[in-house]
Motif scaffolding. Structure first.
Motif, PDB file in Angstrom:
ATOM      1  N   ASP A  48      25.367 -32.914  31.056  1.00 31.56           N
ATOM      2  CA  ASP A  48      25.474 -34.356  31.326  1.00 31.56           C
ATOM      3  C   ASP A  48      26.280 -34.637  32.591  1.00 31.56           C
ATOM      4  N   VAL A  49      27.422 -33.944  32.750  1.00 30.81           N
ATOM      5  CA  VAL A  49      28.284 -34.184  33.906  1.00 30.81           C
ATOM      6  C   VAL A  49      27.610 -33.693  35.182  1.00 30.81           C
ATOM      7  N   VAL A  50      26.989 -32.518  35.140  1.00 24.70           N
ATOM      8  CA  VAL A  50      26.284 -32.011  36.322  1.00 24.70           C
ATOM      9  C   VAL A  50      25.191 -32.986  36.730  1.00 24.70           C
ATOM     10  N   GLN A  51      24.439 -33.444  35.754  1.00 25.56           N
ATOM     11  CA  GLN A  51      23.353 -34.386  36.036  1.00 25.56           C
ATOM     12  C   GLN A  51      23.880 -35.690  36.621  1.00 25.56           C
ATOM     13  N   SER A  52      24.981 -36.195  36.100  1.00 21.53           N
ATOM     14  CA  SER A  52      25.513 -37.471  36.583  1.00 21.53           C
ATOM     15  C   SER A  52      26.088 -37.353  37.993  1.00 21.53           C
ATOM     16  N   ARG A  53      26.527 -36.148  38.371  1.00 24.65           N
ATOM     17  CA  ARG A  53      27.142 -35.960  39.691  1.00 24.65           C
ATOM     18  C   ARG A  53      26.180 -35.377  40.720  1.00 24.65           C
ATOM     19  N   ALA A  54      24.953 -35.100  40.316  1.00 26.53           N
ATOM     20  CA  ALA A  54      24.026 -34.392  41.200  1.00 26.53           C
ATOM     21  C   ALA A  54      23.113 -35.331  41.979  1.00 26.53           C
ATOM     22  N   GLY A  55      23.460 -36.586  42.086  1.00 24.58           N
ATOM     23  CA  GLY A  55      22.686 -37.504  42.910  1.00 24.58           C
ATOM     24  C   GLY A  55      21.279 -37.755  42.423  1.00 24.58           C
ATOM     25  N   GLY A  56      21.121 -37.974  41.132  1.00 21.57           N
ATOM     26  CA  GLY A  56      19.809 -38.327  40.599  1.00 21.57           C
ATOM     27  C   GLY A  56      18.977 -37.151  40.120  1.00 21.57           C
ATOM     28  N   ILE A  57      19.509 -35.936  40.214  1.00 20.77           N
ATOM     29  CA  ILE A  57      18.766 -34.778  39.720  1.00 20.77           C
ATOM     30  C   ILE A  57      18.784 -34.827  38.195  1.00 20.77           C
ATOM     31  N   HIS A  58      17.609 -34.627  37.588  1.00 18.39           N
ATOM     32  CA  HIS A  58      17.496 -34.661  36.133  1.00 18.39           C
ATOM     33  C   HIS A  58      17.317 -33.238  35.618  1.00 18.39           C
ATOM     34  N   LEU A  59      18.136 -32.824  34.679  1.00 22.80           N
ATOM     35  CA  LEU A  59      17.990 -31.516  34.045  1.00 22.80           C
ATOM     36  C   LEU A  59      16.981 -31.667  32.922  1.00 22.80           C
ATOM     37  N   ASP A  60      15.803 -31.098  33.128  1.00 24.08           N
ATOM     38  CA  ASP A  60      14.689 -31.320  32.210  1.00 24.08           C
ATOM     39  C   ASP A  60      14.694 -30.431  30.976  1.00 24.08           C
ATOM     40  N   ALA A  61      15.406 -29.330  31.013  1.00 23.29           N
ATOM     41  CA  ALA A  61      15.312 -28.376  29.914  1.00 23.29           C
ATOM     42  C   ALA A  61      16.694 -27.873  29.505  1.00 23.29           C
ATOM     43  N   VAL A  62      16.836 -27.630  28.219  1.00 25.57           N
ATOM     44  CA  VAL A  62      18.038 -27.028  27.650  1.00 25.57           C
ATOM     45  C   VAL A  62      17.572 -25.911  26.726  1.00 25.57           C
ATOM     46  N   PHE A  63      18.145 -24.720  26.885  1.00 23.66           N
ATOM     47  CA  PHE A  63      17.831 -23.603  26.004  1.00 23.66           C
ATOM     48  C   PHE A  63      19.076 -23.215  25.233  1.00 23.66           C
ATOM     49  N   VAL A  64      18.933 -23.056  23.938  1.00 19.19           N
ATOM     50  CA  VAL A  64      20.039 -22.676  23.066  1.00 19.19           C
ATOM     51  C   VAL A  64      19.692 -21.322  22.472  1.00 19.19           C
ATOM     52  N   ASP A  65      20.546 -20.341  22.712  1.00 17.81           N
ATOM     53  CA  ASP A  65      20.293 -18.980  22.266  1.00 17.81           C
ATOM     54  C   ASP A  65      21.222 -18.636  21.110  1.00 17.81           C
ATOM     55  N   GLU A  66      20.636 -18.560  19.927  1.00 16.58           N
ATOM     56  CA  GLU A  66      21.317 -18.106  18.716  1.00 16.58           C
ATOM     57  C   GLU A  66      22.488 -18.978  18.284  1.00 16.58           C
ATOM     58  N   GLY A  67      23.211 -18.492  17.294  1.00 19.35           N
ATOM     59  CA  GLY A  67      24.330 -19.228  16.738  1.00 19.35           C
ATOM     60  C   GLY A  67      23.951 -20.030  15.509  1.00 19.35           C
ATOM     61  N   PHE A  68      22.661 -20.316  15.342  1.00 22.77           N
ATOM     62  CA  PHE A  68      22.240 -21.146  14.220  1.00 22.77           C
ATOM     63  C   PHE A  68      22.434 -20.439  12.880  1.00 22.77           C
ATOM     64  N   GLY A  69      22.454 -19.119  12.887  1.00 24.07           N
ATOM     65  CA  GLY A  69      22.637 -18.367  11.651  1.00 24.07           C
ATOM     66  C   GLY A  69      24.013 -18.551  11.031  1.00 24.07           C
ATOM     67  N   THR A  70      24.973 -19.080  11.798  1.00 22.60           N
ATOM     68  CA  THR A  70      26.331 -19.276  11.285  1.00 22.60           C
ATOM     69  C   THR A  70      26.509 -20.640  10.626  1.00 22.60           C
ATOM     70  N   LEU A  71      25.453 -21.457  10.647  1.00 19.75           N
ATOM     71  CA  LEU A  71      25.585 -22.829  10.166  1.00 19.75           C
ATOM     72  C   LEU A  71      25.098 -22.972   8.732  1.00 19.75           C
ATOM     73  N   ASP A  72      25.827 -23.786   7.938  1.00 17.43           N
ATOM     74  CA  ASP A  72      25.311 -24.104   6.620  1.00 17.43           C
ATOM     75  C   ASP A  72      24.232 -25.180   6.784  1.00 17.43           C
ATOM     76  N   GLU A  73      23.515 -25.485   5.721  1.00 16.36           N
ATOM     77  CA  GLU A  73      22.357 -26.386   5.784  1.00 16.36           C
ATOM     78  C   GLU A  73      22.720 -27.765   6.338  1.00 16.36           C
TER      79      GLU A  73
END
Length: 178
Positions: free
Chosen positions: A107-132
């Protein structure tokens, strides 16, 4: 006369290099200002995912009382009314904090990058540690990102995620390749 002039520059150099009451260098001071912006954005998401419990903030005192300071993170816990080092979060809580930090940084990079929009976010793992319940909160945040126009890629082996995500690419391994 020269000694007096150089004394001023010498003092300025010492302060900029962390020889000051806060033990923070000029570089860390600037990074801390940027980090605080990221933490505002990250805390908004973490607050949602933790049901109002956690806020991220820059630690007030350096850990252990030695060395340079300025970039340590701590968590404000609304349930206890206290703060503690971010490293003390459980596995699932730590994952949520990391996800929140990544999204806050985007969010901060996008707001400071002069109108550049970050179109994609990838999340790698970590979900196995979460309860339902916590998994549901994390998925809601990621779904909101998708609704806001971002592509969200999740890299995970968690069966519950496979069942919830309609469009997916599965990588299967055999003896020759994957």
């Amino acid at each position: 006369s020269l000694e007096k002039d150089y004394a001023l520059f010498g003092r300025l150099s010492k302060v900029a290099n962390g020889e000051n009451p806060l033990r923070i260098t000029l570089q860390r001071f600037v990074l801390r200002a940027l980090l605080e912006d990221v933490l505002v954005a990250a805390s908004a998401r973490l607050k949602t995912m933790s049901r109002g419990r956690y806020d991220l903030q820059v630690a007030r005192q350096p850990e252990g009382g030695r060395g340079s300071s300025g970039l340590e993170l701590e968590v404000a816990d609304a349930w206890t009314g206290g703060t503690r080092p971010a490293a003390t979060l459980s596995g699932g809580e730590g994952f949520l904090a990391s996800l929140s930090l990544a999204l806050g940084l985007a969010d901060v990079v996008q707001s400071r990058a002069g109108g550049i929009h970050l179109d994609a976010v990838f999340v790698d793992e970590g979900f196995g540690t979460l309860d339902e319940d916590v998994l549901e909160l994390a998925m809601r945040v990621l779904t909101d990102l998708r609704a806001g126009g971002r592509m969200v890629g999740i890299i995970s082996h968690v069966q519950q995620l496979r069942e919830r995500i309609g469009t997916r690419l599965e990588v299967l391994a055999d003896r020759e390749s994957s």
